[in-house]
Motif scaffolding. Structure first.
Motif, PDB file in Angstrom:
ATOM      1  N   ASN A 102       5.649   9.330 -17.819  1.00  0.00           N
ATOM      2  CA  ASN A 102       4.198   9.213 -17.732  1.00  0.00           C
ATOM      3  C   ASN A 102       3.510  10.560 -17.902  1.00  0.00           C
ATOM      4  N   GLU A 111       4.414   5.902  -5.197  1.00  0.00           N
ATOM      5  CA  GLU A 111       4.512   5.959  -6.657  1.00  0.00           C
ATOM      6  C   GLU A 111       3.464   6.872  -7.262  1.00  0.00           C
ATOM      7  N   SER A 112       2.284   6.946  -6.651  1.00  0.00           N
ATOM      8  CA  SER A 112       1.241   7.814  -7.193  1.00  0.00           C
ATOM      9  C   SER A 112       1.468   9.282  -6.846  1.00  0.00           C
ATOM     10  N   ILE A 113       2.188   9.553  -5.766  1.00  0.00           N
ATOM     11  CA  ILE A 113       2.416  10.939  -5.336  1.00  0.00           C
ATOM     12  C   ILE A 113       3.650  11.539  -5.985  1.00  0.00           C
ATOM     13  N   ARG A 164       2.602   1.793  -3.427  1.00  0.00           N
ATOM     14  CA  ARG A 164       1.635   2.325  -4.405  1.00  0.00           C
ATOM     15  C   ARG A 164       1.351   3.799  -4.146  1.00  0.00           C
ATOM     16  N   LEU A 165       1.214   4.178  -2.876  1.00  0.00           N
ATOM     17  CA  LEU A 165       0.957   5.572  -2.523  1.00  0.00           C
ATOM     18  C   LEU A 165       2.129   6.464  -2.933  1.00  0.00           C
ATOM     19  N   ASP A 222       0.822  -1.210   0.000  1.00  0.00           N
ATOM     20  CA  ASP A 222       0.000   0.000   0.000  1.00  0.00           C
ATOM     21  C   ASP A 222       0.860   1.267   0.000  1.00  0.00           C
ATOM     22  N   PRO A 228       6.494  12.427  -8.527  1.00  0.00           N
ATOM     23  CA  PRO A 228       6.704  12.399  -9.976  1.00  0.00           C
ATOM     24  C   PRO A 228       7.940  11.572 -10.287  1.00  0.00           C
ATOM     25  N   LYS A 229       7.873  10.837 -11.335  1.00  0.00           N
ATOM     26  CA  LYS A 229       9.004  10.019 -11.749  1.00  0.00           C
ATOM     27  C   LYS A 229       9.781  10.781 -12.811  1.00  0.00           C
TER      28      LYS A 229
END
Length: 152
Positions: A147, A69-71, A66-67, A63, A73-74
């Protein structure tokens, strides 16, 4: 990042643990239902056995990854060779890396293989730009988000 997430989870679940570099691995590799020595679970997480705690740890880890990675920026770091004026028409991409340090290291190693003596002849021209007067070209490391649909 992975290490910090694992430490956070360990600190959250355990009141007492060995605080070794491999706390996470030693607990996760324990195949018995008993808790390994020196691991004490905090009262709010007291479950029946170590297998349940391992499942909880893995779930929390997944969890949080995932959090994050979503927050966050890559970005990727692109090593490009250009002419000495750094014009876009001369750009040749030599590699893409996940960290600036890897890009810089691979740039130095790669161009030294292609052009012996390159590292002795380059000088930094500014923000992530290097020039070799002897070989008459420049090298640049660009940071680009992934992305994202945008002009590159």
């Amino acid at each position: 990042m992975e290490k910090k997430i694992k430490e956070h989870i360990m600190d959250d679940i355990f009141c007492d643990r060995p605080f070794d570099e491999d706390d996470w691995d030693s607990f996760m590799k324990n195949s018995t239902l008993e808790f390994p020595d020196n691991f004490q679970v905090c009262q709010e997480f007291e479950l029946d056995n170590a297998r349940d705690i391992r499942g909880l740890m893995q779930s929390k880890y997944d969890d949080l990854v995932r959090l994050v990675e979503s927050i966050l920026p890559k970005n990727i770091y692109v090593v490009e060779q250009l002419d000495i004026w750094f014009s876009d028409s001369s750009k040749v991409v030599f590699g893409m890396f996940d960290t600036y340090e890897k890009a810089l290291n691979e740039m130095q190693l790669g161009f030294e293989k292609l052009y012996p003596g390159f590292n002795a002849d380059i000088y930094e021209n500014g923000a992530n730009q290097w020039i070799s007067d002897r070989f008459e070209f420049g090298v640049m490391i660009s940071e680009l988000p992934i992305n994202v649909f945008d002009e590159v």
